[in-house]
Design a protein around this motif. Sequence first.
Motif, PDB file in Angstrom:
ATOM      1  N   UNK A 191       0.822  -1.210   0.000  1.00  0.00           N
ATOM      2  CA  UNK A 191       0.000   0.000   0.000  1.00  0.00           C
ATOM      3  C   UNK A 191       0.861   1.267   0.000  1.00  0.00           C
ATOM      4  N   UNK A 192       2.005   1.180   0.675  1.00  0.00           N
ATOM      5  CA  UNK A 192       2.932   2.308   0.627  1.00  0.00           C
ATOM      6  C   UNK A 192       3.482   2.468  -0.789  1.00  0.00           C
ATOM      7  N   UNK A 193       3.746   1.324  -1.445  1.00  0.00           N
ATOM      8  CA  UNK A 193       4.265   1.390  -2.808  1.00  0.00           C
ATOM      9  C   UNK A 193       3.280   2.113  -3.728  1.00  0.00           C
ATOM     10  N   UNK A 194       2.001   1.933  -3.490  1.00  0.00           N
ATOM     11  CA  UNK A 194       0.986   2.621  -4.299  1.00  0.00           C
ATOM     12  C   UNK A 194       1.170   4.140  -4.158  1.00  0.00           C
ATOM     13  N   UNK A 195       1.390   4.587  -2.919  1.00  0.00           N
ATOM     14  CA  UNK A 195       1.592   6.017  -2.688  1.00  0.00           C
ATOM     15  C   UNK A 195       2.890   6.497  -3.310  1.00  0.00           C
TER      16      UNK A 195
END
Lengths: 310, 417, 285
Positions: B378-382
């Motif tokens: 989910x951090x990678x999405x950001x």
Amino acid sequence: MSSVTGTGPAVEARLWDRFTIRQKRVMWAWAFLAVPIVFYVGIRFYPTFQAFWLSFTNWDLLRPAQFIGIANYQRMFADPQFWQVFRNTFAYLIIGAPVSLVISFVVAYYLDRVRFMHGFIRALYFLPFLTTAAAMAWVWRWFYQPVPIGMINGLLANFGLPSQPFLRSTEQALPAIMVTAIWAGLGFQIIIFIAGLRAIPSTFYEAARIDGLGDWAILRKITLPLLKPTTVFLVVFSSIGFLRIFDQVYNMTTNDPGGPLNSTKPLVLMIYQTAFSSYQMGYAAAQTVVLFTILLVVSLMQLWVLREQK
Amino acid sequence: MKKAKLAGLAAGISFMALGSAQAVEIEYWQYVFDTRVQAMDQLIANFEAANPDITVKHVTFPYADYQTRVVAAKVAGQGPDVVQLFYGWLDNFVAGQLIQPLDPAVFPHEEIESEFFPIVSAMKRGEDYYGLPTAVRSLALFYNKALFEEAGLDPDNPPQTLDELLAAAEATVKRDGAGNITSVGIAMGMAAQDHHWWREGLIRQFGGQPYSDDGRTVTYNDEAGIAATTWQADLYRTHIVTQIAFMDEPQAAFRAGMAAMSIDGTFRLGAFDSIESFEWGVTELPANDEGMRSNYASYFANAIGAGASGEELAAAEKFLAYVSSPEAMEIWLAVVGELPARQEVALTEENLADPIYGPFLKGLEYAHTTQFVDEAAQRQVAIDMEARMSIQGQEPAAALAEAAAQEQAILDAFYSR
Amino acid sequence: MTAATVSSELAANGRNIRPGRVITWTLLLIGGLIMVTPLLYMFSTSLKTAGQVYDLRLIPAAPTLDNYIRVVSDGRFLRWFLNSTFVALAVTVSNVFFDSLVGYTLAKFEFRGRYFVFLAILSTLMIPTEMLVIPWYLMSSQLGWIDSYWGIMFPGMMTAFGTFLMKQFFEGVPNDFLEAARVDGLNEFTIWWKIAMPMVTPAISALAIFTFLGNWTAFFWPLIVTTSRELYTLPVGLSSFAVEQSIQWEMIMTGAALATIPTLLVFLLLQRYIVRGVMLAGLKG
């Protein structure tokens, strides 16, 4: 290296003496090969087949593997990230291998003729080969930083040139990482080329001179054709190296592995992440099968192409 | 012969040594972070002094591989007895049977719920608690007093609203002749803490909500979400008071004195303590126009490994009880700078008045905890959303829509499992 | 070194000096200096304090060994260094022994299946390590090899490349010597070890250099198979150290320098052998 059963030295000796010299030698040969055969079967061949098998399963470390047919492959070929990684991997190969070979050949060709401080200059080119990629990746990462800490951007600024984003760019990051791999491998290739050049008998050159050929013609008609075994070796060797690039990418992009936006991610890093960050071992095995196929096809193709040119 | 005898003798001696102390050895695992390791060493020393029959082996791994190591150890059948985990990993750890629920007889639920901050509920699944935190963390705005003064700003009056933050950043950013930034107004990067600021801070302050109440649906792709994302991205898109990955990491830029501000967590206090070249301060995350603030709180909890049983389980429970005791929390606060997870230890007058802990503690009052299903993904999405805007020039609305779709896919994949 | 002195040197060598040669030489030297620039900056920065890192001059204003003292004093680097040395040495010894033995057997013995064994071993060159890593990992976790020296070492104990290289060299050993030894009643193992091996020492040193260097710098498999910091090899340890240092470049450069110094020292001592070894391996391999 005593052999067979141990009923006593006398019995043993008699048994051994019954074989012919030829038979004895065959037995020696297999005795020498015994441990290596176990090794190659257990550590090379069996795991190879296991990798193929796992690629058809959903094994995820925590639950036992289940056969799921070609689902991993379907998923992979439908995944845009896989195709991006596929393109990246070939970008490392298609740019990296020719550029490094051309540079190393040119350097080797001229360095071979230099006598003055030859050893010193050769050592300068060779030193990077002895470094650890994981360590030097950090040095290069520092070089590529924006001002005020980046070495290269600092230089550009001194010359009044605009600063470059390097690792913070989807276009420049891959070449920037590739440069470090080229840099590290150059010394090895130069040494091999020099060895190849020296292996060409000087009589060929003398004959060519008598025929009145110029430097350029000698290079084209004598040096390059005779250097072909060396070139083939280096092309295959460096291609495999670029297709398997990992250490540099892993260490230069720790904040966003393979980024930005996956623009630097090679297949091996994808495999590592799939297997050891997401534990999708089956899916990762399918990716390794693709890597295997690529390496096989590329090596065979190069051998074939370079043979045909003769 | 001789060798065998010697070996036997040596084995006998070591066996006797073990037997005489009758020690139970348990393993404690956490990731490497200098001050956390120091604090835990101190806690272990205290614990061992009080419990001479138990020894604790402290094992640490780099953060990047930490989860993999825990899983790998489980596969190899040699996991830890007490293990630290991020609250957002709980579902994965439970699904992988890496940890076991806490025995309510040893850790009564009423006690947990009355004494710890309410965010401890993120460690509860069904009827069971799976772990307890030593410390909780929230975000605040760090600022460099020297750079503030240099820019003519009042170093004792840091920005309190988003507008003031932007003004301060514009005043403090420095550029060279070629227009390159040489010192940023505010150091930023989604790879660091800014994705939390964006998710739980800005989106809510602009009137949105990041996720549905059950945590299964992404809800930030609306007017409010676009406004929040645009405001944050404009710091590097139009105002150019920052540059993503300047000095590689925001904390590196701040520590080097090349960032006037940086949003970071309590866990950074220990590292910033070593700064000698300038004075720095901390203030609450800036409020919006209506004065509304929002923060993000998180924690690492300690849980008991699935493999612990019998004597080791009893020792592990003792150790867990100690590392979540008020005494341990005070040591943790002093060494790491992270806020105590028990309200009575945290909310003392002294702490609230502290110029450094105060802003973080106030932040806890209005903090939210994201229900991550896969924190890294989910951090990678950001990170990718930020890269599309900062590198490829994508418009915030489009970047946000893409991010929302990606994150929804992650949530769907998890909940359909 | 100016062009004039270079020319006079060349003249002293009795060669004809053409301006082209001087330019070539100068360009080669510049290229070489560019090649070592990253190394020079790595060392230079490792001697700087945190505040001087942004000063991009090559020679530090006030060089200090403080960073080295800080990095070395906690003992981890020494441990990683010893781990790497041990692993690389053990794997090298194993390769020199087994690759030579197999290469010799395939070169000097006549038996059915010889060609098959040779092809089978050679075919493993086509299998990338990355493909085997997942099965190896599975195998290691089942056999308890994760996080052990043996776990780091076992995949590389023999290599097809080394076997092929040694076979090429043993083929060049005249049979007469071996036959003479047989007539003297030596057994086959002794003949290989005492007679044949000493005749291929250049190849052995080439193989040893390659194997050692390859294992010393190996990153991928040690990264996967080690879990505790005590068992990291130098590259893996350095990588985790660099991440931990949260981008303090002077510390990272010190770590990188410590990982690089040993190989550079060995190279300076053994330059001639190393270069010759690489040439040999490249030509025959």
